[in-house]
Design a protein around this motif. Structure first.
Motif, PDB file in Angstrom:
ATOM      1  N   SER A 130      -3.426  18.295  -3.001  1.00  0.00           N
ATOM      2  CA  SER A 130      -4.553  18.676  -2.137  1.00  0.00           C
ATOM      3  C   SER A 130      -4.300  19.957  -1.343  1.00  0.00           C
ATOM      4  O   SER A 130      -5.175  20.412  -0.612  1.00  0.00           O
ATOM      5  CB  SER A 130      -4.878  17.543  -1.165  1.00  0.00           C
ATOM      6  N   ASN A 131      -3.108  20.522  -1.447  1.00  0.00           N
ATOM      7  CA  ASN A 131      -2.760  21.754  -0.734  1.00  0.00           C
ATOM      8  C   ASN A 131      -2.963  21.656   0.781  1.00  0.00           C
ATOM      9  O   ASN A 131      -3.512  22.563   1.405  1.00  0.00           O
ATOM     10  CB  ASN A 131      -3.540  22.942  -1.298  1.00  0.00           C
ATOM     11  N   GLY A 132      -2.555  20.525   1.345  1.00  0.00           N
ATOM     12  CA  GLY A 132      -2.594  20.358   2.790  1.00  0.00           C
ATOM     13  C   GLY A 132      -3.866  19.767   3.357  1.00  0.00           C
ATOM     14  O   GLY A 132      -3.946  19.492   4.549  1.00  0.00           O
ATOM     15  N   VAL A 133      -4.889  19.543   2.517  1.00  0.00           N
ATOM     16  CA  VAL A 133      -6.133  18.951   3.015  1.00  0.00           C
ATOM     17  C   VAL A 133      -5.931  17.470   3.301  1.00  0.00           C
ATOM     18  O   VAL A 133      -6.378  16.957   4.324  1.00  0.00           O
ATOM     19  CB  VAL A 133      -7.298  19.157   2.019  1.00  0.00           C
ATOM     20  N   ILE A 134      -5.224  16.762   2.413  1.00  0.00           N
ATOM     21  CA  ILE A 134      -4.979  15.333   2.591  1.00  0.00           C
ATOM     22  C   ILE A 134      -3.649  15.138   3.310  1.00  0.00           C
ATOM     23  O   ILE A 134      -2.620  15.652   2.879  1.00  0.00           O
ATOM     24  CB  ILE A 134      -4.988  14.604   1.238  1.00  0.00           C
ATOM     25  N   THR A 135      -3.695  14.390   4.420  1.00  0.00           N
ATOM     26  CA  THR A 135      -2.494  14.148   5.214  1.00  0.00           C
ATOM     27  C   THR A 135      -1.875  12.783   4.955  1.00  0.00           C
ATOM     28  O   THR A 135      -0.696  12.576   5.243  1.00  0.00           O
ATOM     29  CB  THR A 135      -2.810  14.253   6.717  1.00  0.00           C
ATOM     30  N   GLU A 136      -2.649  11.858   4.443  1.00  0.00           N
ATOM     31  CA  GLU A 136      -2.152  10.522   4.117  1.00  0.00           C
ATOM     32  C   GLU A 136      -3.182   9.820   3.240  1.00  0.00           C
ATOM     33  O   GLU A 136      -4.363  10.139   3.283  1.00  0.00           O
ATOM     34  CB  GLU A 136      -1.909   9.684   5.379  1.00  0.00           C
ATOM     35  N   ILE A 137      -2.682   8.880   2.439  1.00  0.00           N
ATOM     36  CA  ILE A 137      -3.565   8.047   1.618  1.00  0.00           C
ATOM     37  C   ILE A 137      -2.961   6.658   1.604  1.00  0.00           C
ATOM     38  O   ILE A 137      -1.759   6.501   1.400  1.00  0.00           O
ATOM     39  CB  ILE A 137      -3.653   8.517   0.150  1.00  0.00           C
ATOM     40  N   PHE A 138      -3.786   5.650   1.827  1.00  0.00           N
ATOM     41  CA  PHE A 138      -3.315   4.293   1.595  1.00  0.00           C
ATOM     42  C   PHE A 138      -4.431   3.437   1.023  1.00  0.00           C
ATOM     43  O   PHE A 138      -5.594   3.613   1.323  1.00  0.00           O
ATOM     44  CB  PHE A 138      -2.664   3.656   2.831  1.00  0.00           C
ATOM     45  N   VAL A 139      -4.018   2.536   0.139  1.00  0.00           N
ATOM     46  CA  VAL A 139      -4.923   1.639  -0.565  1.00  0.00           C
ATOM     47  C   VAL A 139      -4.685   0.233  -0.056  1.00  0.00           C
ATOM     48  O   VAL A 139      -3.538  -0.180   0.142  1.00  0.00           O
ATOM     49  CB  VAL A 139      -4.680   1.724  -2.096  1.00  0.00           C
ATOM     50  N   MET A 140      -5.791  -0.503   0.168  1.00  0.00           N
ATOM     51  CA  MET A 140      -5.723  -1.863   0.701  1.00  0.00           C
ATOM     52  C   MET A 140      -6.302  -2.857  -0.289  1.00  0.00           C
ATOM     53  O   MET A 140      -7.212  -2.530  -1.043  1.00  0.00           O
ATOM     54  CB  MET A 140      -6.518  -1.941   2.010  1.00  0.00           C
ATOM     55  N   ASP A 141      -5.811  -4.082  -0.237  1.00  0.00           N
ATOM     56  CA  ASP A 141      -6.322  -5.140  -1.110  1.00  0.00           C
ATOM     57  C   ASP A 141      -7.478  -5.883  -0.448  1.00  0.00           C
ATOM     58  O   ASP A 141      -7.982  -5.473   0.600  1.00  0.00           O
ATOM     59  CB  ASP A 141      -5.188  -6.093  -1.507  1.00  0.00           C
ATOM     60  N   SER A 142      -7.875  -6.985  -1.040  1.00  0.00           N
ATOM     61  CA  SER A 142      -9.018  -7.743  -0.531  1.00  0.00           C
ATOM     62  C   SER A 142      -8.741  -8.446   0.799  1.00  0.00           C
ATOM     63  O   SER A 142      -9.668  -8.922   1.444  1.00  0.00           O
ATOM     64  CB  SER A 142      -9.469  -8.776  -1.573  1.00  0.00           C
ATOM     65  N   LYS A 143      -7.486  -8.501   1.207  1.00  0.00           N
ATOM     66  CA  LYS A 143      -7.121  -9.080   2.506  1.00  0.00           C
ATOM     67  C   LYS A 143      -6.944  -7.994   3.571  1.00  0.00           C
ATOM     68  O   LYS A 143      -6.758  -8.290   4.738  1.00  0.00           O
ATOM     69  CB  LYS A 143      -5.818  -9.880   2.398  1.00  0.00           C
ATOM     70  N   GLY A 144      -6.949  -6.723   3.139  1.00  0.00           N
ATOM     71  CA  GLY A 144      -6.709  -5.620   4.064  1.00  0.00           C
ATOM     72  C   GLY A 144      -5.252  -5.227   4.160  1.00  0.00           C
ATOM     73  O   GLY A 144      -4.860  -4.470   5.053  1.00  0.00           O
ATOM     74  N   LEU A 145      -4.419  -5.730   3.253  1.00  0.00           N
ATOM     75  CA  LEU A 145      -2.992  -5.403   3.236  1.00  0.00           C
ATOM     76  C   LEU A 145      -2.743  -4.166   2.377  1.00  0.00           C
ATOM     77  O   LEU A 145      -3.412  -3.959   1.357  1.00  0.00           O
ATOM     78  CB  LEU A 145      -2.187  -6.586   2.679  1.00  0.00           C
ATOM     79  N   ASN A 146      -1.765  -3.362   2.772  1.00  0.00           N
ATOM     80  CA  ASN A 146      -1.437  -2.155   2.017  1.00  0.00           C
ATOM     81  C   ASN A 146      -0.939  -2.515   0.617  1.00  0.00           C
ATOM     82  O   ASN A 146      -0.098  -3.398   0.464  1.00  0.00           O
ATOM     83  CB  ASN A 146      -0.334  -1.358   2.729  1.00  0.00           C
ATOM     84  N   VAL A 147      -1.456  -1.795  -0.366  1.00  0.00           N
ATOM     85  CA  VAL A 147      -1.014  -1.954  -1.754  1.00  0.00           C
ATOM     86  C   VAL A 147      -0.111  -0.790  -2.128  1.00  0.00           C
ATOM     87  O   VAL A 147       0.916  -0.951  -2.769  1.00  0.00           O
ATOM     88  CB  VAL A 147      -2.212  -2.010  -2.726  1.00  0.00           C
ATOM     89  N   GLY A 148      -0.495   0.407  -1.719  1.00  0.00           N
ATOM     90  CA  GLY A 148       0.272   1.618  -1.971  1.00  0.00           C
ATOM     91  C   GLY A 148      -0.102   2.639  -0.930  1.00  0.00           C
ATOM     92  O   GLY A 148      -1.175   2.556  -0.319  1.00  0.00           O
TER      93      GLY A 148
END
Length: 194
Positions: A106-124
């Motif tokens: 993203s060349n500095g546009v994206i600072t973080e990414i996280f994916v959540m499951d159906s319970k709201g827990l982090n997947v990645g």
């Protein structure tokens, strides 16, 4: 051309921030949504993303709220210097590698990414989050929690005093191939770079 007009519109907004001291409520939302539509939505239905969420949904289907709270406490303790086993497992999985690659591209546009499951827990995730359970926050409640497979939620713009970076988060529901919501994703957007 399309991305250039997004950059121009947001540059004008950020310049106005320097003059006014803060963004008007929601002023950044159209540019963030445009960026998400053009640059993020094309890959959130990638097989790697969907498969990782589906696998974690299956593994976590019987978790109670007490167990979710215990996992969240374990994560928070790891962030504070305790046992990092849970954090290491999430940061070391293939979905986290995929998300780090997207952040780097993203060349500095994206600072973080996280994916959540159906319970709201982090997947990645591309970076360590302060907590493991997002299910009590707007980023999850207003996307997956809403039941809307097309939900997009853009949070308020905030200025980080230490970095002087103006940032917002955009969150979206992630659906499987049938169109059923299975989880959510949150992306930190550096408004200065957008």
């Amino acid at each position: 051309m399309y991305t250039r007009s997004i950059k121009f519109a947001l540059a004008a907004t950020v310049m106005a921030l320097g003059v006014q001291g803060s963004l008007a409520a929601g002023e950044h939302v159209p540019a963030v949504k445009d960026y998400a539509s053009a640059n993020i939505m094309p890959w959130i239905s990638d097989g790697a993303v969907v498969a990782a969420i589906a696998a974690q949904n299956k593994a976590n289907s019987a978790l109670t709220q007490a167990e979710i709270d215990a996992l969240d406490q374990k994560w928070r303790a790891g962030v504070d210097g305790g046992d990092t086993t849970l954090i290491d497992a999430v940061l070391g999985n293939s979905l986290s590698d995929f998300l780090r690659d997207k952040q780097m591209a993203s060349n500095g546009v994206i600072t973080e990414i996280f994916v959540m499951d159906s319970k709201g827990l982090n997947v990645g995730q591309s970076e360590v989050t302060s907590d493991y359970w997002q299910g009590d926050e707007g980023k999850w409640k207003k996307t997956y929690g809403s039941g809307d497979a097309a939900a997009i939620f853009v949070d308020e713009a905030e200025k980080d005093e230490s970095t002087q970076m103006l940032q917002s988060q955009v969150s979206m529901t992630i659906a499987d191939a049938s169109g059923a919501p299975i989880g959510a994703i949150t992306i930190g957007i550096n408004l200065n770079e957008l």
